[in-house]
Motif scaffolding. Structure first.
Motif, PDB file in Angstrom:
ATOM      1  N   THR A 242       0.830  -1.207   0.000  1.00  0.00           N
ATOM      2  CA  THR A 242       0.000   0.000   0.000  1.00  0.00           C
ATOM      3  C   THR A 242       0.865   1.258   0.000  1.00  0.00           C
ATOM      4  OG1 THR A 242      -1.718  -1.191   1.214  1.00  0.00           O
ATOM      5  CG2 THR A 242      -1.856   1.205   1.206  1.00  0.00           C
TER       6      THR A 242
ATOM      7  N   CYS B 278       0.622   4.077  -2.888  1.00  0.00           N
ATOM      8  CA  CYS B 278       0.315   5.474  -2.562  1.00  0.00           C
ATOM      9  C   CYS B 278       1.418   6.411  -3.061  1.00  0.00           C
ATOM     10  CB  CYS B 278       0.120   5.624  -1.057  1.00  0.00           C
ATOM     11  SG  CYS B 278      -1.454   4.943  -0.457  1.00  0.00           S
TER      12      CYS B 278
ATOM     13  N   SER C 233      -0.642   8.581  -5.908  1.00  0.00           N
ATOM     14  CA  SER C 233      -1.391   9.668  -5.251  1.00  0.00           C
ATOM     15  C   SER C 233      -1.434  10.925  -6.107  1.00  0.00           C
ATOM     16  CB  SER C 233      -0.776   9.980  -3.886  1.00  0.00           C
ATOM     17  OG  SER C 233      -1.070   8.967  -2.962  1.00  0.00           O
TER      18      SER C 233
ATOM     19  N   PHE D  98      -7.680   8.531  -5.254  1.00  0.00           N
ATOM     20  CA  PHE D  98      -6.643   7.606  -4.784  1.00  0.00           C
ATOM     21  C   PHE D  98      -5.832   8.276  -3.672  1.00  0.00           C
ATOM     22  CE2 PHE D  98      -3.090   4.749  -4.796  1.00  0.00           C
ATOM     23  CZ  PHE D  98      -3.560   3.565  -5.336  1.00  0.00           C
ATOM     24  N   ALA D  99      -5.514   9.553  -3.869  1.00  0.00           N
ATOM     25  CA  ALA D  99      -4.755  10.286  -2.856  1.00  0.00           C
ATOM     26  C   ALA D  99      -5.523  10.386  -1.541  1.00  0.00           C
ATOM     27  CB  ALA D  99      -4.413  11.683  -3.377  1.00  0.00           C
TER      28      ALA D  99
ATOM     29  N   CYS E 165      -7.483   8.201  -0.301  1.00  0.00           N
ATOM     30  CA  CYS E 165      -7.355   6.912   0.387  1.00  0.00           C
ATOM     31  C   CYS E 165      -6.018   6.783   1.102  1.00  0.00           C
ATOM     32  CB  CYS E 165      -7.496   5.758  -0.616  1.00  0.00           C
ATOM     33  SG  CYS E 165      -9.197   5.396  -1.105  1.00  0.00           S
ATOM     34  N   CYS E 166      -5.036   7.521   0.641  1.00  0.00           N
ATOM     35  CA  CYS E 166      -3.683   7.379   1.184  1.00  0.00           C
ATOM     36  C   CYS E 166      -3.389   8.332   2.346  1.00  0.00           C
ATOM     37  CB  CYS E 166      -2.649   7.602   0.069  1.00  0.00           C
ATOM     38  SG  CYS E 166      -2.709   6.352  -1.238  1.00  0.00           S
ATOM     39  N   LYS E 167      -4.391   9.102   2.767  1.00  0.00           N
ATOM     40  CA  LYS E 167      -4.160  10.096   3.818  1.00  0.00           C
ATOM     41  C   LYS E 167      -4.169   9.506   5.221  1.00  0.00           C
ATOM     42  CE  LYS E 167      -5.964  14.053   1.210  1.00  0.00           C
ATOM     43  NZ  LYS E 167      -7.063  15.063   1.114  1.00  0.00           N
TER      44      LYS E 167
ATOM     45  N   ASN F 121      -6.049   2.124   4.516  1.00  0.00           N
ATOM     46  CA  ASN F 121      -5.811   2.766   3.223  1.00  0.00           C
ATOM     47  C   ASN F 121      -5.974   1.759   2.085  1.00  0.00           C
ATOM     48  OD1 ASN F 121      -5.185   4.942   4.808  1.00  0.00           O
ATOM     49  ND2 ASN F 121      -3.008   4.999   4.294  1.00  0.00           N
ATOM     50  N   TYR F 122      -5.479   0.538   2.308  1.00  0.00           N
ATOM     51  CA  TYR F 122      -5.589  -0.508   1.292  1.00  0.00           C
ATOM     52  C   TYR F 122      -7.059  -0.863   1.041  1.00  0.00           C
ATOM     53  CZ  TYR F 122      -5.167  -5.103  -0.913  1.00  0.00           C
ATOM     54  OH  TYR F 122      -5.288  -6.176  -1.763  1.00  0.00           O
TER      55      TYR F 122
ATOM     56  N   ILE G 139      -8.613   1.788  -1.071  1.00  0.00           N
ATOM     57  CA  ILE G 139      -8.212   1.675  -2.479  1.00  0.00           C
ATOM     58  C   ILE G 139      -9.016   0.580  -3.173  1.00  0.00           C
ATOM     59  CG2 ILE G 139      -6.311   1.005  -4.017  1.00  0.00           C
ATOM     60  CD1 ILE G 139      -4.413   2.374  -1.964  1.00  0.00           C
TER      61      ILE G 139
END
Length: 442
Positions: free
Chosen positions: A239, A243, A247, A253-254, A256-258, A265-266, A269
């Motif tokens: 992950t 990211c 991202s 997608f970005a 989800c990576c915060k 986060n995975y 996604i």
């Protein structure tokens, strides 16, 4: 032992699994005790194999048992030990309400625990054993704690929040490992690549292919691993790579990576819906020489229109892409070993080039509408479409076609679509070719 054998014989009955578990536990209690005879295990396991081969065996039935029973001694025992049932096409476990859980628990705690372990492990039989162990352990702990709590509702809410990550890991790893088991590493790599291409269609092949390879490697290492945290650790690392790479390519997608929890986060996604298809330049076409050259495998993944098809048709389901992958690999193998590879490939391009776009449009439209509309609206629109396109068809035929398409959409248009079941619902009439096409019917 209940979990391991429920995974192994996922369509065995609770009673059959129970018989086998009692025998195995009894063997362990007897032969692992201090002072046990050195031949205890060998003699006990031999007796178990004889019982497995008897006509009235109480153990889970398997079509391969008869073949194993033609052997003797260690060879028979190893053969029996290697047997396993295919996974359930769809998880069958439905968690009861909190009140129903507590009622069953209070009635017979041991029976409740055994039956839950059987039902859950057989439903999610492709999840790694350590993941299943952790998930079921925390679930039973939650039930035993909350069912004697003075405030069970609040207790269940708190405990469910605490085990959310592990619960989701069980579901997602079961899905991923089912697909990996059905597809193998190369095809699983392509499936993951196509999924990423549909979520982030502006990303290039060079951006996505290393991530797809990395994900497939995670599953190859962890799906059958007994290491305690293999799946969680490796997916967290994957992950972080995803990211870092994507991202900047996509706002959703970005987002989800915060989060600070990489596993959450995975999951975020995975849950991302396909993005609208962007305007892209015309897809490059692979030459016959490239397709049959040393880099053929890599070029085929990218250039036999499959990567480009996925990003241009975000609603195209995995089942259709997987069929196209299989068929294009088969065509490439046939033509590249022919006396005149170029003539073989050119003839297939020419013969089927017009057939792929209509099929893709139909499949994309079906799954696109299914994911965007409420179910009843989807079914209503589909009925209207069939009536318009087939005005001469009888009411019975229209209803049959409607139910077929609804069944396909509800089963195979979802991210957790069962690969083997959905593969059986997509039957090729003709084979697709590099740059060519196919007609697939559902």
């Amino acid at each position: 032992t209940i979990i391991a054998n429920s995974r192994k014989y996922s369509n065995g009955t609770f009673e059959e699994i129970g018989h086998l578990v009692r025998e195995i536990v009894s063997l362990a209690e007897t032969c692992c005790a201090d002072g046990a005879d050195p031949s205890c295990y060998d003699a006990g396991s031999s007796a178990l194999s004889v019982k497995s081969c008897s006509a009235d065996s109480p153990f889970p039935a398997h079509p391969g048992t008869a073949e194993c029973c033609t052997h003797e001694g260690l060879e028979r025992k190893l053969c029996l030990a290697a047997l396993r049932h295919p996974p359930q096409p769809l998880p069958r476990y439905l968690q009861p309400s909190d009140q129903e859980l507590c009622h069953a628990f209070r009635k017979d705690p041991r029976e409740f625990a055994d039956r839950y372990l059987y039902e859950y492990a057989s439903s999610y039989s492709q999840a790694p054993l350590p993941v299943l162990l952790g998930s079921t352990r925390t679930f039973l702990s939650m039930v035993s704690t909350c069912c004697i709590s003075p405030a069970p509702t609040a207790c269940f809410l708190k405990e469910k929040l605490q085990r959310k990550t592990l619960s989701l890991l069980t579901l997602t790893s079961n899905r991923a490992c089912s697909r990996f088991s059905a597809y193998g590493k190369d095809k699983a790599t392509f499936s993951y690549l196509a999924s990423l291409a549909q979520k982030v269609p502006t990303a290039s092949f060079e951006d996505l292919f290393p991530l797809a390879e990395d994900a497939a490697e995670v599953f190859s290492q962890c799906c059958d691993s007994v290491a305690e945290d293999c799946m969680q650790k490796k997916l967290s690392e994957h992950t972080a790579k995803a990211c870092a790479a994507l991202s900047a390519r996509d706002r959703h997608f970005a987002d989800c990576c915060k989060g600070k929890n990489l596993m959450e986060n995975y999951f975020c996604i995975l849950a991302l819906p396909p993005a609208p298809a962007p305007k892209l330049p015309e897809a490059p076409e692979t030459t016959n020489k490239e397709l049959c050259g040393k880099e053929g495998d890599l070029q085929a993944t990218r250039q036999v229109s499959l990567f480009e098809l996925a990003r241009r048709h975000p609603s195209l389901p995995d089942a259709v892409l997987a069929k196209l992958y299989d068929a294009s690999e088969r065509i490439r193998g046939e033509c590249c070993s022919a006396k005149d590879p170029s003539a073989c490939l050119d003839s297939k391009r020419q013969r089927m080039g017009a057939e792929l776009p209509p099929m893709l449009e139909t499949a994309s439209q079906l799954c696109g509408q299914y994911t965007k509309l409420y179910f009843l609206d989807f079914k209503k629109r589909l009925r209207e479409s069939l009536t318009q396109t087939m005005p001469e068809a009888s009411a019975a035929l229209l209803e049959q076609l409607l139910e077929q398409r609804v069944s396909f959409a509800s089963t195979c248009c979802t991210p957790d679509a069962p690969p083997l079941l959905c593969a059986s619902k997509v039957q090729p009439r003709t084979l697709p070719t590099p740059g060519g096409g196919a007609r697939l019917r559902t």
